[in-house]
Design an enzyme around this catalytic site. Structure first.
Site: not given
Length: 241
Positions: A136-138, A140, A234
């Site tokens: 998952i995104d940084k 998030t 993203h």
């Protein structure tokens, strides 16, 4: 060597822009560098970055080898939700990168897992992403499943591919969404005006599907529950921007 046929919606655009759109991992500056180095050709001929592509042309790109990084265990506290001999589920905090990459060689979830799990992580994704099945995104916060052996890794990866594992996110979206629920099915790619962001509906973008349900509406935003059918980079951020 990656080869693609230029589609109609990209016809007339600059070659460097097209390369960066079709290969989101490349910035436009990086695409220009590859073109100047002769790593990009159109119909088997080298072109300049400003060359206007035409639908039906054959684009060939020699992608560079990934940078080799040394990944070291780091004593970083983990919020462990569940752990057994096969898997470990971690609540990843905002601001933590999942695995090492250029600019983030340390302080990642992988560095922390290597310290906590020692030698018991799946080797399927190699030295940079041991045990990592998804990410998952940084910025998030969410649950990451890491696998401790190859058999568990293969089983979890198969479940993700078959969508038998449900991935849901809570998100704030700009604007008031009138529909109570719906589906966003739009190609996702790197925003040509802001390379740090992804954008929906871009020509040449990758297939991305998100199902959403409105939980609450505010004056200028909507609180959503989002279910992913695909897992693009993203994806949720691009939907909510």
């Amino acid at each position: 060597m990656e080869q693609l046929i230029i589609q109609e919606e990209l016809s007339g655009k600059r070659l460097d822009l097209v390369v960066s759109l079709l290969f989101p991992e490349l910035t436009r500056a990086h695409a220009q560098k590859l073109i100047k180095e002769g790593a990009v050709s159109v119909n088997e001929k080298p072109r300049k970055p400003a060359y206007a592509v035409t639908a039906g042309e054959l684009l060939a790109v020699e992608l560079p080898e990934p940078e080799v990084l040394e990944v070291l265990p780091e004593d970083i506290p983990l919020d462990i939700l569940y752990e057994d001999s096969d898997v470990i589920l971690v609540n990843k905090p905002k601001g933590m990168v999942v695995h090492p990459a250029a600019g983030h060689a340390s302080g990642t979830l992988v560095n922390a897992l290597l310290y906590h799990c020692r030698d018991s992580l799946s080797g399927i994704n190699g030295i940079l992403r041991p045990g990592i099945v998804h990410r998952i995104d940084k910025d998030t916060t969410g649950v990451i499943i890491a696998c401790k052996n190859d058999r568990a890794h293969q089983c979890i990866a198969a479940q993700l591919k078959e969508h038998s594992i449900t991935r849901r996110y809570l998100a704030l979206a700009q604007g008031v969404i009138r529909e109570d629920e719906g589906t966003v099915d739009a190609p996702l790619g790197r925003d040509p005006e802001n390379r740090k962001k992804m954008k929906s509906g871009l020509p040449g973008g990758k297939h991305a599907v998100t199902h959403f349900r409105v939980l609450e509406r505010f004056s200028a935003a909507s609180y959503l529950s989002c279910s992913l059918e695909t897992g693009r980079t993203h994806q949720i951020l691009a939907l909510c921007a």
